[in-house]
Scaffold this motif. Structure first.
Motif, short mmCIF file in Angstrom:
data_model
loop_
_atom_site.label_atom_id
_atom_site.label_comp_id
_atom_site.label_asym_id
_atom_site.label_seq_id
_atom_site.Cartn_x
_atom_site.Cartn_y
_atom_site.Cartn_z
N MET A 1 -40.76 -21.50 86.22
CA MET A 1 -39.26 -21.97 85.92
C MET A 1 -38.28 -20.58 86.20
SD MET A 1 -37.32 -23.36 82.47
CE MET A 1 -38.13 -24.91 82.46
N LYS A 2 -38.93 -19.57 86.09
CA LYS A 2 -38.02 -18.28 86.13
C LYS A 2 -38.08 -18.15 87.54
CE LYS A 2 -37.69 -13.11 85.16
NZ LYS A 2 -38.64 -12.23 84.27
N ALA A 3 -38.84 -18.35 88.48
CA ALA A 3 -38.76 -18.22 89.88
C ALA A 3 -38.00 -19.24 90.45
CB ALA A 3 -40.25 -18.26 90.57
N TYR A 4 -38.14 -20.27 90.05
CA TYR A 4 -37.08 -21.34 90.30
C TYR A 4 -35.53 -21.01 90.14
CZ TYR A 4 -34.37 -25.88 90.21
OH TYR A 4 -33.54 -26.89 90.28
N LEU A 5 -35.30 -20.62 89.00
CA LEU A 5 -33.92 -20.24 88.61
C LEU A 5 -33.44 -19.13 89.33
CD1 LEU A 5 -34.03 -20.83 84.63
CD2 LEU A 5 -32.68 -22.02 86.30
N LEU A 45 -32.41 -21.20 78.76
CA LEU A 45 -32.18 -21.65 77.51
C LEU A 45 -31.65 -23.05 77.57
CD1 LEU A 45 -31.92 -21.40 74.36
CD2 LEU A 45 -29.76 -20.05 74.98
N ILE A 46 -30.53 -23.05 78.50
CA ILE A 46 -29.75 -24.43 78.68
C ILE A 46 -30.61 -25.35 79.00
CG2 ILE A 46 -27.89 -25.54 79.69
CD1 ILE A 46 -26.48 -22.85 79.73
N LEU A 47 -31.60 -25.22 79.89
CA LEU A 47 -32.55 -26.40 80.37
C LEU A 47 -33.40 -26.90 79.16
CD1 LEU A 47 -33.67 -25.23 83.83
CD2 LEU A 47 -32.35 -27.24 83.41
N ILE A 48 -33.96 -25.92 78.49
CA ILE A 48 -34.94 -26.22 77.36
C ILE A 48 -33.91 -26.91 76.07
CG2 ILE A 48 -36.64 -25.40 75.77
CD1 ILE A 48 -37.52 -23.25 77.63
N ALA A 49 -33.23 -26.35 75.80
CA ALA A 49 -32.34 -26.56 74.67
C ALA A 49 -31.65 -27.92 74.90
CB ALA A 49 -31.21 -25.35 74.04
N GLY A 50 -30.94 -28.15 76.29
CA GLY A 50 -30.56 -29.32 76.74
C GLY A 50 -31.33 -30.43 76.82
N HIS A 51 -32.45 -30.34 77.03
CA HIS A 51 -33.62 -31.31 77.07
C HIS A 51 -34.30 -31.79 75.76
CE1 HIS A 51 -37.46 -33.24 77.83
NE2 HIS A 51 -36.75 -33.92 78.64
N GLU A 52 -34.91 -30.65 75.14
CA GLU A 52 -35.50 -31.04 74.01
C GLU A 52 -34.93 -31.74 73.00
OE1 GLU A 52 -39.31 -30.88 71.74
OE2 GLU A 52 -38.97 -30.59 74.09
N LEU A 165 -22.78 -24.13 72.54
CA LEU A 165 -22.09 -24.19 73.70
C LEU A 165 -22.26 -25.58 74.62
CD1 LEU A 165 -23.95 -23.43 76.68
CD2 LEU A 165 -23.65 -21.38 75.68
N GLY A 166 -23.64 -26.28 74.40
CA GLY A 166 -23.96 -27.42 74.96
C GLY A 166 -23.49 -28.83 74.09
N ASP A 167 -22.53 -28.55 73.09
CA ASP A 167 -22.48 -29.98 72.26
C ASP A 167 -21.80 -31.12 73.01
OD1 ASP A 167 -19.92 -28.39 72.61
OD2 ASP A 167 -19.38 -29.19 70.67
N ARG A 203 -43.51 -28.16 64.77
CA ARG A 203 -42.32 -28.03 65.58
C ARG A 203 -41.00 -27.66 65.20
NH1 ARG A 203 -42.84 -31.73 70.79
NH2 ARG A 203 -41.38 -30.39 71.40
N VAL A 204 -40.05 -26.90 65.71
CA VAL A 204 -38.87 -26.50 65.07
C VAL A 204 -38.01 -27.63 65.44
CG1 VAL A 204 -36.68 -24.91 65.70
CG2 VAL A 204 -39.15 -23.84 65.49
N VAL A 205 -38.07 -28.36 66.34
CA VAL A 205 -37.29 -29.67 66.84
C VAL A 205 -37.88 -30.77 66.02
CG1 VAL A 205 -36.21 -31.12 68.41
CG2 VAL A 205 -36.30 -28.32 68.76
N HIS A 206 -37.12 -31.64 65.54
CA HIS A 206 -37.82 -32.69 64.70
C HIS A 206 -37.52 -34.00 65.48
CE1 HIS A 206 -37.85 -36.00 61.99
NE2 HIS A 206 -36.78 -36.52 62.10
N GLY A 207 -38.31 -34.60 65.76
CA GLY A 207 -38.47 -36.07 66.46
C GLY A 207 -39.29 -36.97 66.42
N LEU A 208 -39.52 -37.85 67.14
CA LEU A 208 -40.72 -38.89 67.21
C LEU A 208 -41.64 -38.58 68.20
CD1 LEU A 208 -38.46 -42.30 67.11
CD2 LEU A 208 -39.79 -41.20 65.24
N ALA A 209 -42.68 -38.57 67.83
CA ALA A 209 -43.94 -38.29 68.63
C ALA A 209 -43.91 -39.41 69.65
CB ALA A 209 -45.25 -38.35 67.91
N GLU A 210 -43.47 -40.41 69.47
CA GLU A 210 -43.44 -41.55 70.29
C GLU A 210 -42.65 -42.83 69.93
OE1 GLU A 210 -47.41 -43.00 71.25
OE2 GLU A 210 -47.91 -43.83 69.36
N LEU A 211 -41.91 -43.57 70.48
CA LEU A 211 -41.24 -44.75 70.10
C LEU A 211 -41.75 -46.16 71.09
CD1 LEU A 211 -39.25 -45.82 68.27
CD2 LEU A 211 -37.58 -45.17 69.94
#
Length: 218
Positions: A1-5, A45-52, A165-167, A203-211
């Motif tokens: 990802m770093k190389a891509y960015l 950070l934006i890619l990860i935080a904005g997706h997860e 900043l991504g709200d 995990r730090v981010v709460h969510g469903l394992a699957e739906l």
């Protein structure tokens, strides 16, 4: 990802456009202390935080609407669908609070919070779900109420100078996803008992394992 960015940063340095990386590259021209690595770190950070985070909020919102009393059908029939979807998003952000821990602060001066003394230098981890479920702030805080008038007063995006900043991007993504799903899949329903759904573990981010869901008239 770093190389891509890094390749994106280099391309924006040659041919800037109307986007975030181009803006940072232009800022770098005025302030050479802003390094490529710092721009890459922000982009990552934006890619990860904005997706997860957004993906997990979306899954939980769909669950809240499909489980009994199945508000999915009620929501679809609302004449002002966009406003109702926005209310669902804010209430999901409040009730689910996908960012459980991680807001680390260090006390700069002595203070006491609910009889708990905190000394200068003490590290404090803020628990956002507790704030969003505060009964002195929200009526029936553990209930999903898409009509809650003050749901948007949640702290899921933080507060003050540390407000996410991504709200607005997250809200646009969630609004687009939910509106599209409600329109294209009117008969969407859960394929399993909602009480048997599993959430992420450790995990730090709460969510469903699957739906698991199904759609169609069958």
């Amino acid at each position: 990802m770093k190389a891509y960015l890094l390749s994106l940063v280099h391309s924006k340095q040659v041919a800037p456009a109307d986007d975030l990386l181009s803006g940072l590259v232009q800022a770098q021209t005025a302030d050479p202390t802003l390094t490529d690595d710092e721009i890459i770190a922000l982009g990552q950070l934006i890619l990860i935080a904005g997706h997860e985070t957004t993906a997990n909020v979306f899954g939980l919102a769909v669950l809240f609407l499909l489980r009994p009393p199945r508000l999915w059908d009620t929501l679809r029939r609302q004449p002002d669908l966009a406003a109702c979807v926005d209310s669902v998003i804010e209430e999901t952000l409040r009730l689910a609070t996908v960012l459980q821990f991680g807001l680390l602060r260090v006390a700069r001066e002595p203070l006491t919070i609910t009889d708990q003394p905190i000394k200068p230098g003490d590290r404090v981890v803020l628990h956002l779900p507790a704030a969003n479920h505060d009964p002195t702030r929200f009526t029936d805080p553990n209930e999903f109420d898409p009509g809650r008038p003050d749901a948007a007063r949640h702290l899921s995006f933080g507060h003050g100078p540390h407000h996410c900043l991504g709200d607005q991007l997250a809200r646009i993504e969630l609004r687009t996803l939910l509106t599209t799903m409600l329109t294209r899949f009117p008969e969407l329903r859960l394929a399993v008992d909602p009480d048997k759904l599993r959430t992420h573990q450790h995990r730090v981010v709460h969510g469903l394992a699957e739906l698991p869901v199904v759609w169609g008239a069958g």
